[in-house]
Design an enzyme around this catalytic site. Structure first.
Site, PDB file in Angstrom:
ATOM      1  N   LEU A 122       0.730  -1.367  -0.040  1.00  0.00           N
ATOM      2  CA  LEU A 122      -0.087   0.034   0.055  1.00  0.00           C
ATOM      3  C   LEU A 122       0.941   1.206  -0.024  1.00  0.00           C
ATOM      4  CD1 LEU A 122      -2.867   1.381   0.271  1.00  0.00           C
ATOM      5  CD2 LEU A 122      -2.389   1.063   2.817  1.00  0.00           C
TER       6      LEU A 122
ATOM      7  N   ALA B 218       2.872  -4.484  44.788  1.00  0.00           N
ATOM      8  CA  ALA B 218       2.455  -6.098  45.334  1.00  0.00           C
ATOM      9  C   ALA B 218       1.152  -6.269  45.615  1.00  0.00           C
ATOM     10  CB  ALA B 218       3.328  -6.112  46.527  1.00  0.00           C
TER      11      ALA B 218
ATOM     12  N   GLU C 213      -5.048  -0.215  52.984  1.00  0.00           N
ATOM     13  CA  GLU C 213      -5.995  -0.978  52.229  1.00  0.00           C
ATOM     14  C   GLU C 213      -7.509  -0.280  52.361  1.00  0.00           C
ATOM     15  OE1 GLU C 213      -5.407  -5.560  53.277  1.00  0.00           O
ATOM     16  OE2 GLU C 213      -5.007  -4.325  55.089  1.00  0.00           O
TER      17      GLU C 213
HETATM   18  C1  LIG Z   1      -1.403  -0.723  22.363  1.00  0.00           C
HETATM   19  C2  LIG Z   1      -2.107  -0.724  21.095  1.00  0.00           C
HETATM   20  C3  LIG Z   1      -3.361  -0.043  21.071  1.00  0.00           C
HETATM   21  C4  LIG Z   1      -4.005  -0.059  20.019  1.00  0.00           C
HETATM   22  N1  LIG Z   1      -5.217   0.614  19.995  1.00  0.00           N
HETATM   23  C5  LIG Z   1      -5.676   0.857  18.927  1.00  0.00           C
HETATM   24  C6  LIG Z   1      -7.106   1.464  18.644  1.00  0.00           C
HETATM   25  O1  LIG Z   1      -7.721   1.739  19.815  1.00  0.00           O
HETATM   26  N2  LIG Z   1      -7.612   1.461  17.581  1.00  0.00           N
HETATM   27  C7  LIG Z   1      -7.003   1.226  16.484  1.00  0.00           C
HETATM   28  O2  LIG Z   1      -7.576   1.347  15.100  1.00  0.00           O
HETATM   29  N3  LIG Z   1      -5.827   0.856  16.215  1.00  0.00           N
HETATM   30  C8  LIG Z   1      -5.402   0.558  17.475  1.00  0.00           C
HETATM   31  N4  LIG Z   1      -4.164   0.047  17.315  1.00  0.00           N
HETATM   32  C9  LIG Z   1      -3.389  -0.467  16.207  1.00  0.00           C
HETATM   33  C10 LIG Z   1      -2.538   0.236  15.561  1.00  0.00           C
HETATM   34  O3  LIG Z   1      -3.288   1.718  15.210  1.00  0.00           O
HETATM   35  C11 LIG Z   1      -2.007   0.095  14.262  1.00  0.00           C
HETATM   36  O4  LIG Z   1      -3.091  -0.298  13.425  1.00  0.00           O
HETATM   37  C12 LIG Z   1      -1.072  -0.940  14.539  1.00  0.00           C
HETATM   38  O5  LIG Z   1      -0.113  -0.579  15.313  1.00  0.00           O
HETATM   39  C13 LIG Z   1      -0.445  -1.347  13.275  1.00  0.00           C
HETATM   40  O6  LIG Z   1       0.256  -0.197  12.479  1.00  0.00           O
HETATM   41  P1  LIG Z   1       1.970  -0.179  12.291  1.00  0.00           P
HETATM   42  O7  LIG Z   1       2.041   0.946  11.618  1.00  0.00           O
HETATM   43  O8  LIG Z   1       2.591  -0.561  13.605  1.00  0.00           O
HETATM   44  O9  LIG Z   1       1.587  -1.651  11.301  1.00  0.00           O
HETATM   45  P2  LIG Z   1       2.812  -2.797  11.343  1.00  0.00           P
HETATM   46  O10 LIG Z   1       2.709  -3.666  12.466  1.00  0.00           O
HETATM   47  O11 LIG Z   1       4.201  -2.442  10.778  1.00  0.00           O
HETATM   48  O12 LIG Z   1       2.100  -3.476  10.066  1.00  0.00           O
HETATM   49  C14 LIG Z   1       0.855  -4.175  10.282  1.00  0.00           C
HETATM   50  C15 LIG Z   1       0.743  -5.207   9.324  1.00  0.00           C
HETATM   51  O13 LIG Z   1       0.136  -4.515   7.986  1.00  0.00           O
HETATM   52  C16 LIG Z   1       1.366  -4.820   7.103  1.00  0.00           C
HETATM   53  N5  LIG Z   1       1.540  -3.376   6.562  1.00  0.00           N
HETATM   54  C17 LIG Z   1       2.090  -2.453   6.996  1.00  0.00           C
HETATM   55  N6  LIG Z   1       2.194  -1.346   6.260  1.00  0.00           N
HETATM   56  C18 LIG Z   1       2.058  -1.585   4.780  1.00  0.00           C
HETATM   57  C19 LIG Z   1       1.981  -1.359   3.751  1.00  0.00           C
HETATM   58  N7  LIG Z   1       2.283  -0.050   3.478  1.00  0.00           N
HETATM   59  N8  LIG Z   1       1.445  -1.968   2.690  1.00  0.00           N
HETATM   60  C20 LIG Z   1       1.382  -3.291   2.839  1.00  0.00           C
HETATM   61  N9  LIG Z   1       1.241  -4.045   3.982  1.00  0.00           N
HETATM   62  C21 LIG Z   1       1.668  -3.125   5.046  1.00  0.00           C
HETATM   63  C22 LIG Z   1       2.273  -5.335   7.477  1.00  0.00           C
HETATM   64  O14 LIG Z   1       3.011  -6.235   6.748  1.00  0.00           O
HETATM   65  C23 LIG Z   1       1.657  -6.052   8.665  1.00  0.00           C
HETATM   66  O15 LIG Z   1       1.005  -7.328   8.444  1.00  0.00           O
HETATM   67  C24 LIG Z   1      -3.494  -0.364  18.768  1.00  0.00           C
HETATM   68  C25 LIG Z   1      -1.925  -0.818  18.637  1.00  0.00           C
HETATM   69  C26 LIG Z   1      -1.303  -1.131  19.742  1.00  0.00           C
HETATM   70  C27 LIG Z   1       0.055  -1.781  19.875  1.00  0.00           C
END
Ligand SMILES: Cc1cc2nc3c(=O)[nH]c(=O)nc-3n(C[C@H](O)[C@H](O)[C@H](O)COP(=O)(O)OP(=O)(O)OC[C@H]3O[C@@H](n4cnc5c(N)ncnc54)[C@H](O)[C@@H]3O)c2cc1C
Length: 1070
Positions: free
Chosen positions: A142, A536, A1002
């Protein structure tokens, strides 16, 4: 990717980071909208949209506003800083907050592959093809996302509801967009997508199609509800559970959409349905605010010398170090040469025979040194207080998922964990399996403990009362969620069986005893050291010692000098170590129409799990203290511990009081609803007055209780606020406010008097510096700070001369656990005693040279061969309870208080906001008001979590689902009441404790229940609007699900309920 790699062991050989690929990081405006590179962070998206919203015309920004509405609560700031727009879309998570909006808004995606080049596709119902799967080809990336401007007559809204408002994935969310024929209220186009209603983001295409052409009015709303329920079926067994709630949310969101659009149409002067005035706030979200607080305490008396720190708000002595990260915790201790890491292997079956344990594969892995099984432990069965007959490692049988079966020892953490995953254990399932309290009652699966107390004659009283009410309430358990998980480092010293054990425990002497027993050496060979704990709350007593004993067994095998470390991962800790006991309280209450409660017959059942641990003591406390602040003339109370195939529950701050007394406040609330009085009036009618006796005949004076109560009513402006709330509720149909005020009388000390003793060791060195050691453990509660204050006052030296290094079993033997809100009382007297002894010895030297300095005196004393080291001792409170005679003095004294909370609920979603809390506590003469108020605020917030947010989820096979912060939510700063005031009662004293202070660790957990009952009060107002009056059930915690479903209305009534027993639910209430 990160969470999957860390928690699910997913391995990716190559990870590409698109941070420097230009096309994937650009943002550009086009004629039709904004294009974002797929690698743009969500924070960048948020900032860009915020700017666009401020610059573009109103009609263009509908989609952007909807996205911003979700982005403000999506994850937290840290997540938004790193999570990318492309990652969020391509993860195809069914609860993505962005995908429903992007899909409803007709966004387009630009994909590229090396083979096929680039293409543009619509992000629509065809794009999400399954859980985590999209229509993009495996080799496609993407590149960018185009988000269009909206047009005139187009409106878009987004909705989400999570267990907690911030940093929690949505339970259900939605993006909804409507386009009207110009200048009319007739629908030209409608696109609605939901998240959380299936394995993918789902479109309700059929519903939308049917509604096109219809005018935006109530008939359309009714038809939409019918169609939505039809198009979004959710089977009773749907993953994630909460089936009826999720279905109700789909309707609630649509109703909010309906109202929001109606409002816009009105603004555009399009005639249509009128929105009733009281409906307006339904479309407003709760806003997060930085909490404001007021802390009120007494100044020390004027005559107190300036060097004397007692009674002053001295900062917690390691607060700064904890905040900067300099504070050393167990796992911060640098690793030693040849150190081994121990990983635990736990049962995957709730009840099974262990057929075989195959260690071959694990032993063949790199770095693996050994596998410890029950047969390799010298004394595997524990019978020493507080455990009875528990096994360190499972022997022939496992009795819960999460029971420790064996331990793998390897050269590194990674190797040990990998080998633990390679262990092959064959099981043969056994019957029965019991998980819930109800099932254990039915199958008589109870531990043999006899906790019954009676007062007066309940049966006779039931004959004469005006009304009788019978009901029950279920209270869910709670995870300790200390920041530092259970950790231990065992260092064999190489001779005479000596070992140093560095451990995160509240009870070092128990660990010492257990390790010694396990290894078959006298206790004098084992030294336990505790610097500090990262929290704790009762959870680092029994299981900490078990893990230490297994690690010691491993270290003993390699006594040539290989130390062994074991640090639990969060998920392991949550699975293995148990938590607060879930309770079922069944009650029958007899009362008069004037509000007097004459008789209570109450039974408490706690879910103890597969081992008794401290459950008998937890039940004992609930039976002893359920009277809380009320004098009921006729009482019958009994407690039972249910034996279930779940990890054993254990001690937790409050120890049965928060559960038992919640049951009490429930029958008080029910009685009030029945007699038509306010709850606070029924409380006042039944509260102890003057000098009275409890149901176990302990005498006490309720004077301070009433002072706290009256001051709390006054400080919270309770009566005026209640009137204002009634007015608010009259004017608002879908938002309601509630208020509750609750008193507390909490017994301090251990009912078994031997636990009340304490000792201390105080050394004065030649340079005048003082090293204090005492039996208490610093776990954030500030005991070391208070002990330094005591030493300072007694020796008349500044606190800067005094240091506390650690708690250790070779300096203070046989210390009791730091628990029962009794640490300062017990250890303070011991430290004081040691100081008095020292000062007595120093007196002649001081008298010889009264103008000399402390350093002069110490030097002189040393040369005069005066011992500069002393142990201090305190026998502690003489507590006792005779269960045969049903009487005793199980507590040294009582800490009193009162708390008033105000909340607002969203009747359509079940969300709530804590508006204000006022607490007045009698802590006697506080030794340190800053620390005490910190304890009050912290424990109240932990209680608020217990009663409103935190929810353990178990599978029907007894497996804990909620094994980390993603599934288990504790309160955040946004859940703290927006106005949070704490006052310490002035002029109170307590002759039973050091410097007239009182224990406060507590009690205030229980005061979190004011938020629960304020929510219940608000729900009652919502129900009245639906024509429902009188008592109604509300189990704890009052989650958004429970709040929403209790606010019965036209939408909840539409949701079909699956017949229990006709499907296998995803989760069970244990
Ligand atoms: C603690 C926590 C809380 C969260 N809370 C929410 C929430 O409340 N609401 C919400 O909607 N989301 C939430 N998320 C999810 C967050 O918004 C992201 O969707 C998630 O972190 C994935 O995004 P990333 O950039 O880290 O992707 P990555 O982890 O790097 O990728 C995710 C997947 O997408 C693929 N990918 C990434 N980029 C591309 C690209 N350009 N083309 C093709 N494939 C691709 C990767 O290969 C992988 O399979 C949360 C995440 C965490 C860790």
């Amino acid at each position: 990717l990160g969470p999957d790699m860390k928690f699910k062991g997913v391995f990716h050989p190559v990870i590409l980071c698109p941070a420097r690929i230009l096309e994937m990081n650009v943002v550009y405006y086009t004629e039709y909208g904004i294009t974002f590179g797929a690698a743009c962070s969500l924070d960048l998206v948020k900032n860009t949209l915020t700017k666009a919203v401020s610059e573009l015309s109103k009609e263009k920004i509908e989609v952007f506003c909807a996205l911003l509405r979700q982005l403000k609560s999506l994850g937290g700031q840290q997540i938004r800083n790193v999570a990318s727009l492309g990652g969020n879309i391509m993860s195809a998570n069914p609860t993505s907050d962005l995908n429903p909006i992007l899909a409803a808004a007709n966004c387009t995606l630009n994909l590229a592959s090396a083979e096929a080049g680039t293409r543009e596709i619509a992000l629509n119902e065809d794009f999400f093809v399954g859980f985590g799967k999209t229509a993009a080809k495996p080799d496609e990336v993407l590149v960018s996302v185009h988000i269009p401007y909206s047009s005139k007559w187009e409106y878009m809204f987004a909705f989400r509801q999570a267990q907690r408002r911030e940093n929690a994935f949505s339970i259900v969310n939605s993006g909804m967009r409507v386009l009207f024929h110009e200048e009319t209220a007739a629908i030209e186009d409608l696109r609605i997508f939901y998240g959380g209603m299936g394995p993918t983001t789902v479109s309700v295409k059929k519903t939308c199609k049917e509604l096109i052409g219809r005018p935006w009015n109530e008939e359309m709303l009714s038809e939409a509800c019918r169609l939505l329920l039809d198009e979004l079926p959710l089977p009773g067994s749907a993953p994630g559970g909460m089936v009826e709630y999720r279905r109700a949310l789909t309707l609630s969101f649509f109703f909010k959409f309906y109202l929001s659009v109606l409002h816009r149409l009105k603004e555009m002067n399009i005639t249509g349905q009128d929105m009733p005035l009281g409906y307006f706030t339904a479309i407003e979200d709760f806003q997060n605010e930085t909490p404001q607080s007021l802390q009120i305490y007494q100044e020390v008396t004027q005559g107190q010398p300036s060097w004397d720190p007692v009674g002053r708000p001295i900062i917690h002595q390691s607060a700064i170090k904890q905040a900067t990260g300099e504070a050393v915790y167990c796992d911060d201790i640098p690793s030693l040469d040849g150190e081994l890491f121990m990983a635990l292997v736990t049962s995957s079956r709730p009840h099974a025979k262990i057929v075989s344990i195959d260690v071959a594969d694990a032993l063949n892995l790199p770095g693996v040194v050994d596998v410890i099984t029950a047969s390799g432990v010298l004394a595997n069965k524990i019978t020493v207080f507080p455990l009875e007959g528990e096994h360190l490692l499972a022997e022939a049988e496992v009795t819960c998922i999460g029971q420790i079966v064996c331990a793998v020892v390897a050269d590194t953490r990674v190797h040990a964990k990998r080998a633990a995953g390679a262990m092959k254990i064959a099981y043969e399932d056994l019957e029965p399996t019991v998980f819930t309290i109800e099932a254990s009652i039915q199958q008589n699966s109870l531990y043999k403990i006899d906790m019954k107390l009676a007062k007066g004659n309940v049966d006779e009283a039931f004959e004469i009362v005006d009304q009788i009410l019978e009901d029950e309430i279920h209270i869910g358990g709670q995870e300790h969620f200390y920041l530092e998980t259970n950790s231990v480092l065992v260092i064999p010293k190489g001779e005479d069986g000596e070992m140093d054990v560095f451990i995160a425990t509240q009870f070092p002497s128990f660990t010492q005893e257990l390790v010694a027993m396990t290894l078959g050496v006298p206790s004098n060979r084992i030294t336990c050291h505790v610097k500090r704990l990262g929290g704790a709350f009762g959870g680092k007593i029994s299981k900490a010692a078990i893990i230490a004993s297994i690690a010691a067994t491993a270290a003993e095998k390699y006594r040539t000098g290989r130390s062994v470390r074991c640090v639990l991962e969060r998920g392991e800790d949550m699975l293995i170590t148990g938590g607060r006991h879930p309770f079922l309280g069944k009650y029958k209450v007899g009362f008069m129409n004037d509000g007097r409660i004459l008789a209570v017959d109450v039974s408490f059942y706690c879910n103890a799990g597969s081992a008794l641990d401290e459950s008998a003591l937890v039940i004992e406390k609930s039976v002893l203290q359920f009277d809380n602040a009320y004098s009921i003339p006729n009482i019958r109370a009994q407690g039972y511990a249910c034996k279930t195939n779940l990890p054993s529950n254990t001690a937790f701050r409050g120890f049965g009081f928060p559960q038992g007394s919640l049951v009490t406040e429930n029958w008080i609330t029910d009685v009030a609803a029945k007699v038509g009085f306010s709850s606070e009036k029924v409380r006042e009618i039944n509260m102890y007055k003057g000098v009275e006796r409890t149901h176990y005949k302990q005498e006490f004076d309720a004077h301070s209780l009433w002072r706290c109560w009256n001051e709390c009513l006054e400080k919270s402006a309770y009566h005026n606020r209640k009137i204002a709330i009634e007015e608010f509720n009259k004017q608002h149909r879908w938002k309601k406010r509630g208020i509750a005020v609750v008193p507390i009388k909490y017994g301090i000390g251990f009912p078994s008097s031997f636990l009340n003793q304490a000792a201390a060791l105080v050394h004065i060195y030649k340079d005048g510096s003082v090293l204090v050691t005492h039996g208490g453990v610093e776990m954030g509660q500030g005991i070391h700070t208070k002990m330094m204050q005591v030493t300072s006052r007694e020796l008349r030296i500044p606190m800067s001369y005094i240091h506390i290094s650690e708690t250790s079993t070779n300096t203070v033997p046989n210390a009791s656990p730091s628990a029962a809100s009794y640490g300062t009382d017990a250890n303070g007297l011991a430290v004081k005693n040691a100081c008095e002894i020292l000062l007595q010895r120093l007196d002649p030297v001081i008298n010889d040279n009264p103008k000399g300095t402390w350093k002069d005196w110490i030097k002189k004393a040393y040369f005069q061969r005066i011992s500069l080291s002393a142990t201090g001792y305190s026998r502690g409170l003489d507590t006792k309870m005779d269960w045969e005679k049903q009487e005793g003095q199980p507590y040294g004294y009582f800490t009193f208080g009162a708390c008033c909370s105000v909340v607002e609920i969203d009747c359509l979603t079940g969300d709530h906001k804590s508006i204000r809390t006022d607490i007045v506590m009698d802590v006697g003469c506080s030794i340190n008001p800053a620390v005490d108020i910190g304890q009050i605020e912290g424990s109240f917030t932990q209680g608020l979590g217990l009663y409103t947010i935190e929810e353990l989820k178990y599978s029907p096979k007894g497996m804990l689902y909620s094994r980390g912060p993603a599934q288990y939510k504790i309160p955040t700063v946004n859940d703290v009441p927006a106005q949070f005031n704490v006052s310490l009662l002035a002029g109170s004293c307590n002759p039973k404790a050091i410097y007239s202070s009182k224990g406060i660790g507590e009690p205030c957990v229980f005061l979190g229940c004011t938020v629960f009952y304020a929510i219940k009060d608000a729900i009652a107002a919502a129900r009245r609007d639906s024509g429902l009056t009188g008592p109604f059930p509300l189990d704890s915690p009052a989650t958004p699900e429970r709040i929403r479903m209790a606010c019965v209305d036209q939408f909840t009534k539409l949701v079909p309920v699956d017949e229990p027993g006709t499907y296998g639910p995803w989760a069970i209430h244990i």
